[in-house]
Design a protein around this motif. Sequence first.
Motif, PDB file in Angstrom:
ATOM      1  N   MET A   1      18.620   1.003 -26.534  1.00  0.00           N
ATOM      2  CA  MET A   1      17.472   1.752 -26.053  1.00  0.00           C
ATOM      3  C   MET A   1      16.427   1.897 -27.162  1.00  0.00           C
ATOM      4  N   PHE A   2      16.878   2.075 -28.396  1.00  0.00           N
ATOM      5  CA  PHE A   2      15.970   2.206 -29.528  1.00  0.00           C
ATOM      6  C   PHE A   2      15.106   0.955 -29.661  1.00  0.00           C
ATOM      7  N   ASP A   3      15.712  -0.222 -29.431  1.00  0.00           N
ATOM      8  CA  ASP A   3      14.953  -1.474 -29.513  1.00  0.00           C
ATOM      9  C   ASP A   3      13.824  -1.495 -28.493  1.00  0.00           C
ATOM     10  N   LYS A   4      14.103  -1.011 -27.282  1.00  0.00           N
ATOM     11  CA  LYS A   4      13.075  -0.983 -26.235  1.00  0.00           C
ATOM     12  C   LYS A   4      11.928  -0.044 -26.624  1.00  0.00           C
ATOM     13  N   LEU A   5      12.268   1.097 -27.204  1.00  0.00           N
ATOM     14  CA  LEU A   5      11.239   2.043 -27.621  1.00  0.00           C
ATOM     15  C   LEU A   5      10.381   1.458 -28.737  1.00  0.00           C
ATOM     16  N   MET A   6      11.023   0.761 -29.662  1.00  0.00           N
ATOM     17  CA  MET A   6      10.276   0.097 -30.736  1.00  0.00           C
ATOM     18  C   MET A   6       9.360  -0.984 -30.156  1.00  0.00           C
ATOM     19  N   GLN A   7       9.847  -1.695 -29.155  1.00  0.00           N
ATOM     20  CA  GLN A   7       9.056  -2.728 -28.520  1.00  0.00           C
ATOM     21  C   GLN A   7       7.830  -2.120 -27.832  1.00  0.00           C
ATOM     22  N   VAL A   8       8.007  -0.993 -27.157  1.00  0.00           N
ATOM     23  CA  VAL A   8       6.896  -0.318 -26.496  1.00  0.00           C
ATOM     24  C   VAL A   8       5.882   0.159 -27.526  1.00  0.00           C
ATOM     25  N   GLN A   9       6.363   0.705 -28.642  1.00  0.00           N
ATOM     26  CA  GLN A   9       5.457   1.164 -29.700  1.00  0.00           C
ATOM     27  C   GLN A   9       4.653  -0.009 -30.257  1.00  0.00           C
ATOM     28  N   GLN A  10       5.303  -1.136 -30.441  1.00  0.00           N
ATOM     29  CA  GLN A  10       4.619  -2.326 -30.940  1.00  0.00           C
ATOM     30  C   GLN A  10       3.565  -2.794 -29.928  1.00  0.00           C
ATOM     31  N   GLN A  11       3.904  -2.766 -28.631  1.00  0.00           N
ATOM     32  CA  GLN A  11       2.943  -3.157 -27.608  1.00  0.00           C
ATOM     33  C   GLN A  11       1.740  -2.219 -27.607  1.00  0.00           C
ATOM     34  N   ALA A  12       1.989  -0.926 -27.808  1.00  0.00           N
ATOM     35  CA  ALA A  12       0.893   0.044 -27.850  1.00  0.00           C
ATOM     36  C   ALA A  12      -0.042  -0.254 -29.022  1.00  0.00           C
ATOM     37  N   GLU A  13       0.518  -0.611 -30.168  1.00  0.00           N
ATOM     38  CA  GLU A  13      -0.304  -0.964 -31.330  1.00  0.00           C
ATOM     39  C   GLU A  13      -1.125  -2.222 -31.060  1.00  0.00           C
ATOM     40  N   GLU A  14      -0.517  -3.192 -30.378  1.00  0.00           N
ATOM     41  CA  GLU A  14      -1.232  -4.424 -30.039  1.00  0.00           C
ATOM     42  C   GLU A  14      -2.387  -4.125 -29.091  1.00  0.00           C
ATOM     43  N   ILE A  15      -2.154  -3.235 -28.136  1.00  0.00           N
ATOM     44  CA  ILE A  15      -3.207  -2.858 -27.198  1.00  0.00           C
ATOM     45  C   ILE A  15      -4.341  -2.159 -27.938  1.00  0.00           C
TER      46      ILE A  15
END
Length: 101
Positions: A1-15
């Motif tokens: 689950m932590f990996d998914k949250l990190m992935q979402v945070q990375q996507q937010a930074e990209e946006i």
Amino acid sequence: MFDKLMQVQQQAEEIKKRLDSITVKGEAEGGKISVSSTGNKNITSIQIDDEFFKSADKEELEELLAVAVNKALVQAENVHQTEMQALSSNMLGGLGNLFNG
């Protein structure tokens, strides 16, 4: 689950970076006043036609400048909302897979 949250945070930074690279405009008085903003709602430029500037009074100029700024910010908000909806959709899809998988 932590990996998914990190992935979402990375996507937010990209946006956020993508929104910084998007330019929207608001205009007033047929383009004689033009305001540019990023998708993150940062005003980047204000342009006023020289001839219009010479002939406009202070009150008229202030009112039209506010109109152009507000139009630019509405455009920026629309772009911002579209990007955030895409992120939310991706995030919910990813989190749904956590519970299903």
